[in-house]
Design an enzyme around this catalytic site. Structure first.
Site, mmCIF file in Angstrom:
data_model
loop_
_atom_site.group_PDB
_atom_site.id
_atom_site.type_symbol
_atom_site.label_atom_id
_atom_site.label_comp_id
_atom_site.label_asym_id
_atom_site.label_seq_id
_atom_site.Cartn_x
_atom_site.Cartn_y
_atom_site.Cartn_z
ATOM 1 N N LYS A 270 -3.874 11.516 -5.580
ATOM 2 C CA LYS A 270 -2.538 11.414 -4.999
ATOM 3 C C LYS A 270 -2.340 10.036 -4.368
ATOM 4 C CE LYS A 270 -1.833 16.279 -3.708
ATOM 5 N NZ LYS A 270 -0.625 16.520 -4.500
ATOM 6 N N ASP A 340 -4.654 17.376 -10.274
ATOM 7 C CA ASP A 340 -3.869 17.664 -9.072
ATOM 8 C C ASP A 340 -3.131 19.002 -9.192
ATOM 9 O OD1 ASP A 340 -2.870 17.250 -6.550
ATOM 10 O OD2 ASP A 340 -1.373 15.762 -7.161
ATOM 11 N N GLU A 342 -4.335 21.898 -9.191
ATOM 12 C CA GLU A 342 -5.585 22.639 -8.989
ATOM 13 C C GLU A 342 -5.368 24.034 -8.426
ATOM 14 O OE1 GLU A 342 -4.287 20.705 -6.788
ATOM 15 O OE2 GLU A 342 -4.420 22.016 -5.048
ATOM 16 N N ARG A 344 -3.342 26.457 -9.239
ATOM 17 C CA ARG A 344 -3.299 27.485 -10.295
ATOM 18 C C ARG A 344 -4.678 27.723 -10.882
ATOM 19 N NH1 ARG A 344 1.042 23.822 -13.402
ATOM 20 N NH2 ARG A 344 1.360 23.176 -11.252
#
Ligand code: BES
Ligand code: MN
Ligand code: ZN
Length: 486
Positions: A270, A340, A342, A344
């Site tokens: 990020k 990113d 992650e 789920r």
């Protein structure tokens, strides 16, 4: 702090009495009684426009007469019946005024407060909840933390429905727990820390706690969940807590929380701005902890299982890379196109694990997508469901708790956005409808039971100067579970 009920303002002894004042018209009965004790000061203050009674305006009167010993806090409620949002502002003003004052015993003349479309019992629940929530302070790391503890010891609320009050008090205790966990930094609140908090709840309330560690996850084939924590030095845990208040053979309702204790994005790192806020990526988990606390306090007759999928998402030489393919516990393979996405990946294996409980319903709660914030902002949580029954039940709990959600679509047509050339499913399907495709991903793992997903990315915390966890949606989840008592 202790919360209790009183009958009428004329018969209660308190250090401070809180009364509600409309900006026009007659005073509510309890306010009028206090006004009489003060030889009409309240009405005079309103007429002279020193205190107009506008929504959430407050004025402290240290002493009003020799015979009435209590100090009085006037709280404005405007001229129209209060909406939920305005009522919340009014109650928040009460808490913020009284928490710093040196009064141990505070009586609130709640009969003067009415909210549009809500019965007195419901107002009592919400007022008890919001007043108590207003006393929350993050206690942790500042040298002057001790000074923040309120002097209020007893909060007396005008009303007669003990059970309505206790729901509000328990919800506030749950939401304080949720906020505390959420506000803790990532170097304290790790997956193991969450596991230890579950064990503490187990000891405090006599609920059963199971920890599925990485070795066990590997045996179970939870490689998708494991792929998220791979870059971190912190071990991942699937945490399971069983509240058993119902019949032994009654299937449980399950709440599943996303517990990413810090989300750097992993190799799909990020940007730096506001990345600190990704300590809040375990707020779904925190809301499940808070709801468990509220339920343990209230002891309703139902079976409720709480599941937390806890991991830390870090980049490293061991981390999962974009393009890696992992096998889920269900047997489906996933191409991790973006590390990113992650949440789920931990939730899908937890959703499969939950099948063993043969649940009556499953609701997962997750700070899942930035796209949900774009869609709904911080007002409504996004709700998705494969079951009209669960969806309606959540909507009515949401209304009851004044904890808003908005149902979002799960149409089949969105599913193809998750197609992958190299695995059964890709883990991203956006950027169009990014919150929907995240929910679509989860829906692939929920055929075994009625399920709903709450995307709380926009509602779980506030950023900026007032940065802090909100405690949502503990109110909604507690009401939802209480509605399952047969
Ligand atoms: N935890 C984030 C979602 C999030 C972002 C919540 C900002 C609150 C504020 C989640 O893991 C995430 O990074 N989602 C990505 C998904 C994308 C890569 C498909 C997102 O929303 O950008
Ligand atoms: Mn992420
Ligand atoms: Zn995340």
């Amino acid at each position: 702090m202790n919360t209790a009920l009183f009958d009428r303002i004329s018969a209660v002894e308190a250090d401070l009495s809180v009364v509600f004042v409309p900006s026009e018209g007659e005073l509510p009965e309890s306010t009028a009684w206090v006004d009489a004790k003060s030889s009409g000061q309240i009405l005079q203050l309103r007429e002279s426009e020193v205190f107009k009674g506008s929504v959430a305006q407050t004025l402290l009167l240290p002493s009003i007469s020799e015979e009435f010993a209590s100090a009085v806090l006037l709280v404005g409620i405007g001229k129209d019946a209060l909406s939920d949002a305005k009522a919340k502002k009014v109650i928040a003003a009460v808490s913020s005024q009284i928490k710093g004052l040196p009064f141990a015993k505070v009586a609130v003349a709640l009969s003067g407060l009415t909210i549009v479309d809500r019965e007195a019992a419901n107002v009592l629940t919400l007022a008890a909840q919001w007043l108590n929530e207003g006393f929350y302070e993050f206690i942790g790391f500042k040298q002057d933390d001790k000074e923040k503890v309120t002097k209020v010891e007893t909060l007396l609320l005008e009303g007669s429905d003990e059970s309505a009050m206790s729901i509000g008090v328990a919800t506030a205790a749950g939401s304080a727990f949720t906020r505390q966990l959420g506000n803790l930094p990532g170097n304290v609140c790790t997956p193991s820390y969450l596991a230890s908090k579950a064990q503490e709840l187990g000891e405090d309330y006599g609920i059963d706690v199971e920890l599925v560690d990485e070795t066990k996850m590997d045996e179970l084939g939870m490689h998708c969940m494991l792929s998220v924590g791979r870059g971190s030095d912190q071990p991942s845990y699937l945490i399971v807590m069983h509240y058993r208040g119902g019949a032994e053979n009654e299937a449980p309702h399950v709440l599943l929380g996303k517990g990413i204790t810090f989300d750097t994005g992993g190799i799909s790192l990020k940007p730096g701005a506001k990345m600190d806020e990704m300590k809040y990526d375990m707020c779904g988990a925190a809301s499940v902890f808070g709801t468990m606390k509220a339920i343990c306090e209230l002891k309703p007759a139902l079976n409720f299982t709480a599941v937390i999928a806890a991991a830390e998402n870090m980049p490293s030489g061991h981390a999962t890379k974009p393009g890696d393919v992992v096998r889920t516990m269900s047997g489906k393979t996933v191409e991790v196109l973006n590390t990113d996405a992650e949440g789920r990946l931990v939730l899908c294996d937890a959703l499969t694990y939950i099948e063993r409980f043969e649940p009556q319903s499953v609701v997962d709660i997750a700070t899942l997508t930035g796209a949900c914030i774009v869609a709904l902002g911080s007002v409504n949580s996004g709700m998705y469901s494969n079951s009209d029954v669960v969806a309606e039940s959540l909507k009515s709990a949401s209304k009851g708790a004044a904890d808003k959600l908005w149902q979002m679509p799960l149409d089949e047509e969105y599913q193809q956005q998750l197609d992958s050339n190299f695995a059964d499913i890709g883990n991203i399907g956006g950027p169009e409808a990014g919150s929907v495709t995240a929910a679509c991903f989860l829906s692939r793992f929920t055929d075994a039971y009625p399920w709903a997903h709450l995307d709380i990315a926009g509602t779980a915390w506030t950023g900026g100067a007032a940065k802090g966890a909100s405690g949502r949606p503990v109110g909604l989840l507690t009401q939802y579970l209480l509605s399952k008592v047969s």
